[in-house]
Design a protein around this motif. Sequence first.
Motif, PDB file in Angstrom:
ATOM      1  N   UNK A 434       0.829  -1.201   0.000  1.00 50.12           N
ATOM      2  CA  UNK A 434       0.000   0.000   0.000  1.00 50.12           C
ATOM      3  C   UNK A 434       0.874   1.265   0.000  1.00 50.12           C
ATOM      4  N   UNK A 435       2.005   1.175   0.702  1.00 55.15           N
ATOM      5  CA  UNK A 435       2.899   2.330   0.776  1.00 55.15           C
ATOM      6  C   UNK A 435       3.424   2.749  -0.586  1.00 55.15           C
ATOM      7  N   UNK A 436       3.702   1.779  -1.464  1.00 53.49           N
ATOM      8  CA  UNK A 436       4.167   2.119  -2.814  1.00 53.49           C
ATOM      9  C   UNK A 436       3.111   2.927  -3.562  1.00 53.49           C
ATOM     10  N   UNK A 437       1.854   2.506  -3.445  1.00 53.19           N
ATOM     11  CA  UNK A 437       0.778   3.200  -4.144  1.00 53.19           C
ATOM     12  C   UNK A 437       0.596   4.616  -3.605  1.00 53.19           C
ATOM     13  N   UNK A 438       0.510   4.743  -2.298  1.00 53.27           N
ATOM     14  CA  UNK A 438       0.252   6.046  -1.698  1.00 53.27           C
ATOM     15  C   UNK A 438       1.447   6.981  -1.844  1.00 53.27           C
ATOM     16  N   UNK A 439       2.655   6.424  -1.847  1.00 60.79           N
ATOM     17  CA  UNK A 439       3.841   7.257  -2.058  1.00 60.79           C
ATOM     18  C   UNK A 439       3.809   7.882  -3.447  1.00 60.79           C
ATOM     19  N   UNK A 440       3.382   7.091  -4.432  1.00 58.15           N
ATOM     20  CA  UNK A 440       3.289   7.622  -5.786  1.00 58.15           C
ATOM     21  C   UNK A 440       2.223   8.708  -5.875  1.00 58.15           C
ATOM     22  N   UNK A 441       1.075   8.514  -5.219  1.00 56.88           N
ATOM     23  CA  UNK A 441       0.036   9.539  -5.206  1.00 56.88           C
ATOM     24  C   UNK A 441       0.555  10.830  -4.573  1.00 56.88           C
ATOM     25  N   UNK A 442       1.289  10.709  -3.482  1.00 57.96           N
ATOM     26  CA  UNK A 442       1.818  11.892  -2.798  1.00 57.96           C
ATOM     27  C   UNK A 442       2.838  12.621  -3.661  1.00 57.96           C
ATOM     28  N   UNK A 443       3.701  11.870  -4.340  1.00 62.96           N
ATOM     29  CA  UNK A 443       4.695  12.501  -5.203  1.00 62.96           C
ATOM     30  C   UNK A 443       4.032  13.200  -6.388  1.00 62.96           C
ATOM     31  N   UNK A 444       2.994  12.571  -6.939  1.00 68.66           N
ATOM     32  CA  UNK A 444       2.354  13.117  -8.131  1.00 68.66           C
ATOM     33  C   UNK A 444       1.430  14.289  -7.827  1.00 68.66           C
ATOM     34  N   UNK A 445       0.756  14.244  -6.681  1.00 64.31           N
ATOM     35  CA  UNK A 445      -0.248  15.268  -6.361  1.00 64.31           C
ATOM     36  C   UNK A 445       0.192  16.222  -5.261  1.00 64.31           C
ATOM     37  N   UNK A 446       1.225  15.843  -4.525  1.00 70.63           N
ATOM     38  CA  UNK A 446       1.709  16.678  -3.433  1.00 70.63           C
ATOM     39  C   UNK A 446       1.146  16.239  -2.098  1.00 70.63           C
ATOM     40  N   UNK A 447       2.019  16.049  -1.125  1.00 70.69           N
ATOM     41  CA  UNK A 447       1.557  15.636   0.206  1.00 70.69           C
ATOM     42  C   UNK A 447       0.631  16.667   0.830  1.00 70.69           C
ATOM     43  N   UNK A 448       0.793  17.923   0.433  1.00 71.12           N
ATOM     44  CA  UNK A 448       0.004  18.985   1.055  1.00 71.12           C
ATOM     45  C   UNK A 448      -1.381  19.155   0.488  1.00 71.12           C
ATOM     46  N   UNK A 449      -1.765  18.371  -0.524  1.00 72.00           N
ATOM     47  CA  UNK A 449      -3.112  18.518  -1.078  1.00 72.00           C
ATOM     48  C   UNK A 449      -4.153  18.131  -0.032  1.00 72.00           C
ATOM     49  N   UNK A 450      -5.147  19.001   0.216  1.00 72.89           N
ATOM     50  CA  UNK A 450      -6.205  18.642   1.178  1.00 72.89           C
ATOM     51  C   UNK A 450      -6.907  17.358   0.745  1.00 72.89           C
ATOM     52  N   UNK A 451      -7.083  16.454   1.661  1.00 71.65           N
ATOM     53  CA  UNK A 451      -7.695  15.169   1.330  1.00 71.65           C
ATOM     54  C   UNK A 451      -9.102  15.363   0.765  1.00 71.65           C
ATOM     55  N   UNK A 452      -9.821  16.352   1.282  1.00 70.89           N
ATOM     56  CA  UNK A 452     -11.199  16.574   0.847  1.00 70.89           C
ATOM     57  C   UNK A 452     -11.288  17.000  -0.610  1.00 70.89           C
TER      58      UNK A 452
END
Length: 655
Positions: A434-452
Motif C-alpha cells: 500500500x505504501x508504494x501506491x500512496x507514495x506515488x500519489x503523494x509525489x504526483x499530487x503533493x503531500x500537502x493537497x487537502x484530502x477533501x
Amino acid sequence: MNVHRTIDAVWKLESARIIAGLTRLVRDVGLAEELAQDALVAALEQWPVSGVPDNPGAWLTTTARRRAVDHIRRSQRLTRKQEELAHELDRQPEPEQDDVLRLMLVSCHPVLSTDARAALTLRLLGGLTTEEIARAFLVTGTEVTQRVAAAKRTLAEAGVAFELPEGPELAGRLASVLEVVYLIFNEGYSATSGDDLMRPGLCLEALRLGRLLAELAPREAEVHGLVALMEIQASRSAARTGPSGEPVPLHEQNRGRWDPLLIRRGFTAMLRAREVGGTPGVYVLQAAIAVCHAQARTAEDTDWARIASLYETLARLLPTPIVQLNRAVALGMAYGPQAGLDVADGLLADPALRDYHLLPSVRGDLLARLGRSAEARRELLRAAALTRNAAERDFLHRRADAFTESGPSGPTLGEAARAFLARGDLDAATVHSYGQTLRRLCLALGEGQPLASLTAGQVAGVFTTAWGGAAARTWNRHRSAVRSFGAWASLDGLGAELERRPETGSPAGALSPAQLDALWNSPELPLRERTLWRLLHESAAGVKAVLSLNVEDLDLDDRRGRAGDTWVDWRSGTARLLPGLLAGRTRGPVFLSERRPGPARTPSREDLCPETGRRRLSYARAEFLFKEATRALDPEANGFTLRRLKPQPGPGRGE
C-alpha cells in the motif's frame, strides 16, 4: 610536491593526444591507455629526481611510444610495422590532430551506454582519475572502474575502428560526442544530486573538451553552437548561487557578476557557427536562446517573444517534454502566466516527467503569478520532494513557505496516507504494498493537497502516467490499495475511474537458454545485476528471499546462505561473482542500492549496510532494472519479470 602538481597538470593537458596517438599505432584503446599510464608512472618515478624536462609533453609521448614499440616487438607481429614505428620514433613527430578527434569518436561511440561514454571520455580525453570521476558523479570508484572496463571491452568486441567516418556517419558520431560533452557540462552546471548546486570541475572539463572539438572540427556549426551555449551558460556561474549556496533564478541574478570574457567567447563561437551556415541545429538554436539572455542589460529587457519563437523551432527539431517545459516558461514570460500554464499542464500526463522536479517547480511559479497561492505552495513542496539536490530542496521549501495554505480544511493527503499505513491491523507486506501506491500519489499530487479536494479524476491521471503500461496484476494491486484507502478515508468513489484489468491465468515460462546466454554475455551488465540474476537462476529461490540475504549469513565455501528460516544454494556461476560483489564487506545486505538514502528515507537498521551507508536493493528497483535490461529480448518489448529467471523443471539445467 610541486613536481607532482606539474605532472598532474601536464597529464591533463597531454593525455588525450598521447592516448590518441598510441591508439593509432596499436589499434586498441584499452592497451593505448595502459601504455600511456606506464609513461605517467615513469614520470612520477624519474622527474622528482632528474627534474621536469624542458618539453614534458614530448617526454611523455616519446616514453609512451617506446612502450608501444616494445609491446609490438614482444608480441612478434607486424614486422614491417615495427620498422615503420621505430623510424617514426626516431623522428619524434607530433601526434596527428585527427587522432584526438578519432579518440573522441571512439570514446563516445553509440554502441556504449550514456554513462559509459561519459566515464570513458573523462578518463581518456580529460585525463581524470577514477577517483575524480567518481567524486564528480557521486558514485563509487568501483562503479567507475567497472564502467570504463566494460566500455573498453565493448569497443573491442564490437570491432570499433580507429578511423574517421565520412558523410552522414560522421555527423551521427559527432552528435554522440556533443551529447556526452553537454551531459558532462549539465551535471556540473546543475548537479542532479548531492549537497551542492554546481560542480565547477565538470563544467570546466566540458568547456575544455568543447573548445578542443571546435579546433578539430571547425566546419561543424553544431560544434560551435554547443561551445557558444556552454560559454554563455558558464558565464552566469558566479551569479547562480547566493551567500549560502542557494539557487538564484535567472531573472533575479546580478548581471554585473556575469563573466564578460566567457560571454564574448560565446558570441565569437556563435559567429563561427553562423559563418559555417546551414540550417540551425539543436545546439545552435539553444545557443541563440542563451545569446538573447546575454544581450539583455536587465531581466526586464529580455526579448521573451524571440525566445519563445526559438523554443517553438527547437521543439520541432527536438520534440522532447523538457523542451516543451522550457517553452512553457518562455511563453509565460512573453504572453502571461496562463499561456505558460496551459502548456505545462499538458505535460502532467507525460511519463518522462513523472519524477522531474522542474515541472511542479515551473507550475508553482506560474500559479503564484496568477495569484493561486495555495496551489503554488503545493506544487513547490512537490518539487522539493522530487529533487535529489539538497541546495535546491532547501530553496524550494523556502519559496513554498512564502505562501500560506488555504482552501478546504482537514487532513492533507500526506497526513492521511501516513495515518492509514500506521493502522495496527495491516501486516508488514501489506504496508509495503500500500505504501508504494500512496507514495506515488503523494509525489504526483503533493503531500500537502487537502484530502477533501482529492478527486477520482486526479487519481486516474496518476495511474495512467505511473502504471498505464504496467501488467494487469500490477495495475490491479495499486487499484486495490486506492480503493482500500478511499474506503478508510470515507472517499468511496476515489477509484471510480479505475477499471479492473483481466489477468492471464498462467504465468509466463522460464527464459530460454538463448535468452539466458544473451543476459550472461552482456558486456555492460553491472556486477550487482549479473550476480543477482545468476543467483536467482541457479538457486530457483524467490526474489524476496535472495534480496533478504546478508553478508554475515553467507557460506561461500558451501555455496549457500541463510534467508530467514531457509537456505539459498547456488552453483559455480554465482560462486565466481560473489567475492567481487562483496568487495571485502563482512556485514549488511548482499545486494545494495546505487546510492545512499536521503535523510527523509532512512531505512531500518537491518536494511542498511554499516560499511557503505547504502540500503538494501528493493524488489521494485530490482524488477525495474531487469525489465529495462530485457526489453530487447522480449518480442513485445515490455521486458521480463525476475520470476522468469527460475530454471525450467527437469534435467538439463546449465551453469
